[in-house]
Design a protein around this motif. Structure first.
Motif, PDB file in Angstrom:
ATOM      1  N   LYS A 218      10.769  25.686 -65.486  1.00 28.44           N
ATOM      2  CA  LYS A 218      10.347  24.419 -66.101  1.00 28.44           C
ATOM      3  C   LYS A 218      10.372  24.488 -67.628  1.00 28.44           C
ATOM      4  O   LYS A 218      10.922  23.593 -68.289  1.00 28.44           O
ATOM      5  CB  LYS A 218       8.954  24.040 -65.587  1.00 28.44           C
ATOM      6  N   GLU A 219       9.802  25.519 -68.201  1.00 27.87           N
ATOM      7  CA  GLU A 219       9.820  25.645 -69.667  1.00 27.87           C
ATOM      8  C   GLU A 219      11.222  25.921 -70.198  1.00 27.87           C
ATOM      9  O   GLU A 219      11.649  25.273 -71.161  1.00 27.87           O
ATOM     10  CB  GLU A 219       8.837  26.715 -70.118  1.00 27.87           C
ATOM     11  N   PRO A 220      11.958  26.886 -69.624  1.00 26.18           N
ATOM     12  CA  PRO A 220      13.329  27.110 -70.111  1.00 26.18           C
ATOM     13  C   PRO A 220      14.203  25.862 -70.055  1.00 26.18           C
ATOM     14  O   PRO A 220      15.048  25.666 -70.936  1.00 26.18           O
ATOM     15  CB  PRO A 220      13.861  28.204 -69.166  1.00 26.18           C
ATOM     16  N   MET A 221      13.999  25.001 -69.063  1.00 27.89           N
ATOM     17  CA  MET A 221      14.799  23.770 -69.000  1.00 27.89           C
ATOM     18  C   MET A 221      14.460  22.835 -70.155  1.00 27.89           C
ATOM     19  O   MET A 221      15.335  22.160 -70.702  1.00 27.89           O
ATOM     20  CB  MET A 221      14.601  23.063 -67.662  1.00 27.89           C
ATOM     21  N   LEU A 222      13.185  22.789 -70.542  1.00 27.57           N
ATOM     22  CA  LEU A 222      12.806  21.976 -71.702  1.00 27.57           C
ATOM     23  C   LEU A 222      13.446  22.518 -72.976  1.00 27.57           C
ATOM     24  O   LEU A 222      13.917  21.755 -73.824  1.00 27.57           O
ATOM     25  CB  LEU A 222      11.279  21.953 -71.845  1.00 27.57           C
ATOM     26  N   ILE A 223      13.456  23.850 -73.085  1.00 29.81           N
ATOM     27  CA  ILE A 223      14.085  24.470 -74.253  1.00 29.81           C
ATOM     28  C   ILE A 223      15.576  24.141 -74.279  1.00 29.81           C
ATOM     29  O   ILE A 223      16.136  23.809 -75.330  1.00 29.81           O
ATOM     30  CB  ILE A 223      13.860  25.995 -74.227  1.00 29.81           C
ATOM     31  N   GLU A 224      16.216  24.225 -73.122  1.00 29.72           N
ATOM     32  CA  GLU A 224      17.636  23.880 -73.056  1.00 29.72           C
ATOM     33  C   GLU A 224      17.859  22.422 -73.447  1.00 29.72           C
ATOM     34  O   GLU A 224      18.817  22.094 -74.160  1.00 29.72           O
ATOM     35  CB  GLU A 224      18.178  24.133 -71.648  1.00 29.72           C
ATOM     36  N   GLN A 225      16.964  21.537 -73.020  1.00 30.17           N
ATOM     37  CA  GLN A 225      17.074  20.129 -73.410  1.00 30.17           C
ATOM     38  C   GLN A 225      16.972  19.991 -74.921  1.00 30.17           C
ATOM     39  O   GLN A 225      17.709  19.209 -75.544  1.00 30.17           O
ATOM     40  CB  GLN A 225      15.961  19.317 -72.739  1.00 30.17           C
ATOM     41  N   GLY A 226      16.077  20.794 -75.525  1.00 31.96           N
ATOM     42  CA  GLY A 226      15.904  20.740 -76.973  1.00 31.96           C
ATOM     43  C   GLY A 226      17.145  21.185 -77.720  1.00 31.96           C
ATOM     44  O   GLY A 226      17.593  20.504 -78.657  1.00 31.96           O
ATOM     45  N   TYR A 227      17.735  22.322 -77.329  1.00 37.03           N
ATOM     46  CA  TYR A 227      18.912  22.749 -78.092  1.00 37.03           C
ATOM     47  C   TYR A 227      20.144  21.926 -77.755  1.00 37.03           C
ATOM     48  O   TYR A 227      21.077  21.838 -78.549  1.00 37.03           O
ATOM     49  CB  TYR A 227      19.156  24.260 -78.032  1.00 37.03           C
ATOM     50  N   THR A 228      20.143  21.256 -76.594  1.00 34.27           N
ATOM     51  CA  THR A 228      21.229  20.323 -76.301  1.00 34.27           C
ATOM     52  C   THR A 228      21.170  19.133 -77.257  1.00 34.27           C
ATOM     53  O   THR A 228      22.209  18.647 -77.742  1.00 34.27           O
ATOM     54  CB  THR A 228      21.151  19.839 -74.838  1.00 34.27           C
ATOM     55  N   GLU A 229      19.962  18.666 -77.545  1.00 31.35           N
ATOM     56  CA  GLU A 229      19.795  17.582 -78.518  1.00 31.35           C
ATOM     57  C   GLU A 229      20.325  18.006 -79.886  1.00 31.35           C
ATOM     58  O   GLU A 229      21.020  17.245 -80.568  1.00 31.35           O
ATOM     59  CB  GLU A 229      18.309  17.210 -78.646  1.00 31.35           C
ATOM     60  N   VAL A 231      22.611  20.393 -80.579  1.00 31.01           N
ATOM     61  CA  VAL A 231      24.072  20.494 -80.519  1.00 31.01           C
ATOM     62  C   VAL A 231      24.709  19.116 -80.629  1.00 31.01           C
ATOM     63  O   VAL A 231      25.775  18.955 -81.233  1.00 31.01           O
ATOM     64  CB  VAL A 231      24.506  21.200 -79.209  1.00 31.01           C
ATOM     65  N   ASN A 232      24.062  18.115 -80.066  1.00 30.10           N
ATOM     66  CA  ASN A 232      24.586  16.745 -80.099  1.00 30.10           C
ATOM     67  C   ASN A 232      24.246  16.015 -81.399  1.00 30.10           C
ATOM     68  O   ASN A 232      24.557  14.827 -81.547  1.00 30.10           O
ATOM     69  CB  ASN A 232      24.052  15.948 -78.907  1.00 30.10           C
ATOM     70  N   GLY A 233      23.615  16.717 -82.342  1.00 32.87           N
ATOM     71  CA  GLY A 233      23.318  16.119 -83.637  1.00 32.87           C
ATOM     72  C   GLY A 233      21.999  15.384 -83.713  1.00 32.87           C
ATOM     73  O   GLY A 233      21.677  14.790 -84.750  1.00 32.87           O
ATOM     74  N   TYR A 258      17.859  30.578 -83.234  1.00 33.05           N
ATOM     75  CA  TYR A 258      19.134  30.144 -83.814  1.00 33.05           C
ATOM     76  C   TYR A 258      19.213  28.622 -83.863  1.00 33.05           C
ATOM     77  O   TYR A 258      19.553  28.038 -84.903  1.00 33.05           O
ATOM     78  CB  TYR A 258      20.303  30.704 -83.008  1.00 33.05           C
ATOM     79  N   TYR A 259      18.908  27.953 -82.741  1.00 36.21           N
ATOM     80  CA  TYR A 259      19.003  26.489 -82.723  1.00 36.21           C
ATOM     81  C   TYR A 259      17.933  25.855 -83.600  1.00 36.21           C
ATOM     82  O   TYR A 259      18.176  24.806 -84.232  1.00 36.21           O
ATOM     83  CB  TYR A 259      18.913  25.969 -81.291  1.00 36.21           C
ATOM     84  N   LEU A 260      16.751  26.476 -83.673  1.00 36.40           N
ATOM     85  CA  LEU A 260      15.752  25.989 -84.623  1.00 36.40           C
ATOM     86  C   LEU A 260      16.288  26.086 -86.049  1.00 36.40           C
ATOM     87  O   LEU A 260      16.165  25.145 -86.839  1.00 36.40           O
ATOM     88  CB  LEU A 260      14.466  26.816 -84.499  1.00 36.40           C
ATOM     89  N   GLY A 261      16.908  27.223 -86.367  1.00 29.41           N
ATOM     90  CA  GLY A 261      17.469  27.408 -87.707  1.00 29.41           C
ATOM     91  C   GLY A 261      18.560  26.408 -88.017  1.00 29.41           C
ATOM     92  O   GLY A 261      18.639  25.873 -89.138  1.00 29.41           O
ATOM     93  N   MET A 262      19.415  26.138 -87.030  1.00 30.96           N
ATOM     94  CA  MET A 262      20.466  25.142 -87.222  1.00 30.96           C
ATOM     95  C   MET A 262      19.867  23.780 -87.553  1.00 30.96           C
ATOM     96  O   MET A 262      20.301  23.091 -88.497  1.00 30.96           O
ATOM     97  CB  MET A 262      21.330  25.032 -85.959  1.00 30.96           C
ATOM     98  N   ALA A 263      18.843  23.378 -86.786  1.00 29.63           N
ATOM     99  CA  ALA A 263      18.224  22.066 -87.015  1.00 29.63           C
ATOM    100  C   ALA A 263      17.509  22.021 -88.370  1.00 29.63           C
ATOM    101  O   ALA A 263      17.565  20.998 -89.087  1.00 29.63           O
ATOM    102  CB  ALA A 263      17.247  21.754 -85.887  1.00 29.63           C
ATOM    103  N   TYR A 264      16.839  23.120 -88.738  1.00 24.84           N
ATOM    104  CA  TYR A 264      16.167  23.149 -90.041  1.00 24.84           C
ATOM    105  C   TYR A 264      17.186  23.040 -91.171  1.00 24.84           C
ATOM    106  O   TYR A 264      16.962  22.334 -92.173  1.00 24.84           O
ATOM    107  CB  TYR A 264      15.363  24.447 -90.191  1.00 24.84           C
ATOM    108  N   LYS A 278      16.490  34.820 -89.393  1.00 23.44           N
ATOM    109  CA  LYS A 278      16.383  36.276 -89.482  1.00 23.44           C
ATOM    110  C   LYS A 278      16.013  36.872 -88.129  1.00 23.44           C
ATOM    111  O   LYS A 278      16.498  37.926 -87.745  1.00 23.44           O
ATOM    112  CB  LYS A 278      15.358  36.667 -90.545  1.00 23.44           C
ATOM    113  N   LYS A 279      15.149  36.172 -87.414  1.00 27.25           N
ATOM    114  CA  LYS A 279      14.764  36.622 -86.084  1.00 27.25           C
ATOM    115  C   LYS A 279      15.948  36.526 -85.128  1.00 27.25           C
ATOM    116  O   LYS A 279      16.188  37.426 -84.317  1.00 27.25           O
ATOM    117  CB  LYS A 279      13.591  35.786 -85.565  1.00 27.25           C
ATOM    118  N   ALA A 280      16.709  35.449 -85.231  1.00 26.26           N
ATOM    119  CA  ALA A 280      17.897  35.289 -84.388  1.00 26.26           C
ATOM    120  C   ALA A 280      18.916  36.381 -84.694  1.00 26.26           C
ATOM    121  O   ALA A 280      19.529  36.948 -83.787  1.00 26.26           O
ATOM    122  CB  ALA A 280      18.513  33.906 -84.605  1.00 26.26           C
ATOM    123  N   PHE A 281      19.094  36.684 -85.979  1.00 25.41           N
ATOM    124  CA  PHE A 281      20.046  37.701 -86.392  1.00 25.41           C
ATOM    125  C   PHE A 281      19.647  39.081 -85.856  1.00 25.41           C
ATOM    126  O   PHE A 281      20.503  39.866 -85.425  1.00 25.41           O
ATOM    127  CB  PHE A 281      20.132  37.740 -87.922  1.00 25.41           C
TER     128      PHE A 281
END
Length: 322
Positions: A218-229, A231-233, A258-264, A278-281
């Motif tokens: 359930k939680e991982p699916m929400l996270i996937e929904q977040g990074y899908t948003e 990726v879609n801009g 990584y996706y948090l960093g991209m959005a920031y 840095k954490k993603a790296f």
């Protein structure tokens, strides 16, 4: 069946030598398609080939099966397949049974070779596909080699996708596909496969296991929904979901920071971007995508030293990928 696994089996070719059928035999048995075709046989069996009643063809038959499985692109593989179908109309089932027995005895690579041969003869045989998938799965489970694990995992995934189309009634296809998607971080796809499994399966122990897995998704699916948003801009929509997990163990899985960093970066929150990138790296130091985001964040903050440091790393990765 992909060629990606061929390299793991070529060494088995050294076990064989090739002999040619006598012209008289070819003529007598109406085997014109085998004229001038070299027949494989294991080196240690050569001395036993000639018996009181002539040549024991089981050695040739086993040799052809193994050569096809070792190297499906072998020059005479089409003739071998014709011959095998000629001598046994149920040859595929016979080969699958051999492969299953080899797997039971722990001879996983030989089992894989046998099942590869079966699939060269009948590419859509469901028993051959399913057992081939299981053997490949066991091979990568037993391996510590990164490249080997990657190749066999990709093979398993391709076979499962094929089985999903050919055999939607086989519940364990959905079961294993769920794990394949889970390992790839595609949680919504994993959830879909496991829901299908629950609909059609009557396997009590597996149903209990998957019920627990579905709850964990359930939680991982929400996270996937977040990074899908993201990726879609839709950066703000993605951040609204993903920022809820910044202080959780999910941050140890590098795609989340990584996706948090991209959005920031895209919303000009460069200090925040630097912290999570840095954490993603640290989790994936060979990722060109993460390095590109680190270059962007450091450049925006005017940090020329770190901008150049990460740019050089990025150039090395891009050069090695050419």
């Amino acid at each position: 069946m992909s060629e990606r696994l061929d390299k793991y089996f070529f060494g088995y070719l050294d076990e064989y030598i090739f002999l040619e059928l006598m012209p008289e035999y070819v003529k007598r048995e109406h085997l014109d398609f085998m004229r001038n075709v070299p027949m494989p046989v294991k080196k240690e069996q050569v001395e036993t080939l000639v018996e009181d009643k002539g040549i024991d063809f089981k050695h040739f038959t086993l040799g052809m099966i193994n050569i096809i499985g070792i190297n499906p692109s072998f020059q005479f593989a089409p003739q071998y397949i014709n011959f095998l179908n000629y001598v046994n109309k149920d040859i595929v089932n016979a080969i699958v049974l051999v492969g299953i027995e080899q797997a039971k005895n722990g001879e996983l690579e030989r089992a894989c070779i046998s099942l590869r041969a079966a699939l060269e003869i009948a590419p859509e045989d469901q028993d051959a596909l399913f057992n081939y998938m299981l053997v490949c799965r066991n091979i990568y489970d037993d391996s510590d080699d990164v490249d080997r694990i990657k190749d066999f995992k990709e093979e398993v995934f391709e076979v499962l996708l094929k089985l999903e189309v050919l055999a939607p009634h086989i519940d364990m296809v959905n079961y294993y596909l769920g794990f394949a998607y889970l390992n790839a971080g595609k949680y919504m796809e994993a959830n879909k496969q496991w829901e299908c499994f629950m609909e059609i399966s009557k396997l009590e122990n597996e149903r209990k296991e998957i019920a627990d897995r579905l709850e964990e998704l359930k939680e991982p699916m929400l996270i996937e929904q977040g990074y899908t948003e993201i990726v879609n801009g839709n950066y703000q929509a993605g951040l609204a979901i993903l920022e809820n997990y910044k202080d959780t163990e999910h941050m140890n899985w590098w795609p989340l920071p990584y996706y948090l960093g991209m959005a920031y970066n895209r919303t000009e929150r460069f200090e925040d971007a630097l912290g999570v990138l840095k954490k993603a790296f640290h989790g994936n130091p060979s990722s060109g995508e993460i390095l590109a985001e680190l270059v962007m964040a450091n450049q925006a903050l005017g940090d020329e030293v770190n901008t150049e440091k990460y740019r050089k790393k990025l150039d090395i990765i891009r050069e090695s990928a050419k």
